[in-house]
Design a protein around this motif. Structure first.
Motif, mmCIF file in Angstrom:
data_model
loop_
_atom_site.group_PDB
_atom_site.id
_atom_site.type_symbol
_atom_site.label_atom_id
_atom_site.label_comp_id
_atom_site.label_asym_id
_atom_site.label_seq_id
_atom_site.Cartn_x
_atom_site.Cartn_y
_atom_site.Cartn_z
ATOM 1 N N ARG A 1 43.420 38.122 46.911
ATOM 2 C CA ARG A 1 43.844 39.495 47.191
ATOM 3 C C ARG A 1 44.855 40.021 46.167
ATOM 4 O O ARG A 1 44.693 41.145 45.671
ATOM 5 C CB ARG A 1 44.389 39.572 48.609
ATOM 6 N N PRO A 2 45.899 39.247 45.801
ATOM 7 C CA PRO A 2 46.805 39.767 44.768
ATOM 8 C C PRO A 2 46.114 39.988 43.419
ATOM 9 O O PRO A 2 46.426 40.956 42.721
ATOM 10 C CB PRO A 2 47.872 38.678 44.653
ATOM 11 N N GLN A 3 45.168 39.122 43.057
ATOM 12 C CA GLN A 3 44.470 39.294 41.792
ATOM 13 C C GLN A 3 43.587 40.543 41.829
ATOM 14 O O GLN A 3 43.506 41.276 40.843
ATOM 15 C CB GLN A 3 43.624 38.059 41.477
ATOM 16 N N GLN A 4 42.952 40.812 42.946
ATOM 17 C CA GLN A 4 42.136 42.023 43.068
ATOM 18 C C GLN A 4 43.007 43.268 42.960
ATOM 19 O O GLN A 4 42.618 44.261 42.332
ATOM 20 C CB GLN A 4 41.388 42.027 44.393
ATOM 21 N N LYS A 5 44.192 43.223 43.545
ATOM 22 C CA LYS A 5 45.112 44.359 43.472
ATOM 23 C C LYS A 5 45.567 44.587 42.026
ATOM 24 O O LYS A 5 45.626 45.724 41.552
ATOM 25 C CB LYS A 5 46.315 44.097 44.376
ATOM 26 N N LYS A 6 45.868 43.503 41.320
ATOM 27 C CA LYS A 6 46.295 43.613 39.933
ATOM 28 C C LYS A 6 45.171 44.172 39.056
ATOM 29 O O LYS A 6 45.420 45.018 38.190
ATOM 30 C CB LYS A 6 46.719 42.234 39.426
ATOM 31 N N ASP A 7 43.940 43.725 39.285
ATOM 32 C CA ASP A 7 42.798 44.236 38.527
ATOM 33 C C ASP A 7 42.578 45.722 38.797
ATOM 34 O O ASP A 7 42.251 46.482 37.878
ATOM 35 C CB ASP A 7 41.531 43.461 38.878
ATOM 36 N N LYS A 8 42.766 46.138 40.032
ATOM 37 C CA LYS A 8 42.592 47.551 40.388
ATOM 38 C C LYS A 8 43.653 48.416 39.689
ATOM 39 O O LYS A 8 43.345 49.498 39.179
ATOM 40 C CB LYS A 8 42.689 47.698 41.904
ATOM 41 N N GLU A 9 44.897 47.949 39.646
ATOM 42 C CA GLU A 9 45.958 48.688 38.963
ATOM 43 C C GLU A 9 45.685 48.791 37.469
ATOM 44 O O GLU A 9 45.917 49.836 36.854
ATOM 45 C CB GLU A 9 47.311 48.014 39.209
ATOM 46 N N SER B 1 43.002 51.390 36.820
ATOM 47 C CA SER B 1 43.512 52.757 36.914
ATOM 48 C C SER B 1 44.356 53.105 35.686
ATOM 49 O O SER B 1 44.351 54.256 35.241
ATOM 50 C CB SER B 1 44.317 52.942 38.200
#
Length: 110
Positions: free
Chosen positions: A40-48, A51
């Motif tokens: 989950r943290p890696q997915q959040k970092k990839d999304k940021e 963007s």
């Protein structure tokens, strides 16, 4: 005497069933912890980062993953950026290697 043997067999069967349920329960708990601590943290970092890539425009001051500071001169359609390092030097880099945006005027203050 048969009564004691049947009771012993019943106790063994119950403990093996409870052990398999507890093993499955522990496995599910481990997978949930693994998901919330790593994926989950890696997915959040990839999304940021995605963007950030979408918000880049000409004239932005950026820092690359290799530590180069520069101003974006041109963004190509195939994912490359012409980065002006100073008055004389320009380099093409892949858009994915931009680490972050810098505040306007950062390059002049250096």
């Amino acid at each position: 005497m048969n009564f004691f043997i049947q009771s012993a067999n019943a106790a063994v069967n119950q403990s093996s069933e409870s052990n398999s349920y507890s093993l499955i329960f522990m496995l599910v708990i481990f997978l949930l912890i693994f998901y919330f601590m790593l994926f989950r943290p890696q997915q959040k970092k990839d999304k940021e980062h995605k963007s950030l890539m979408d918000s880049l425009s000409q004239g932005d001051e950026v820092i690359t993953t290799s530590g180069l500071l520069g101003r974006i001169n041109k963004i190509t359609k195939n994912g490359y950026i012409l980065l002006q390092l100073n008055d004389n030097a320009e380099v093409f880099i892949k858009k994915d290697f931009i680490a972050s945006l810098l505040p306007k005027g950062t390059l002049k203050s250096l």
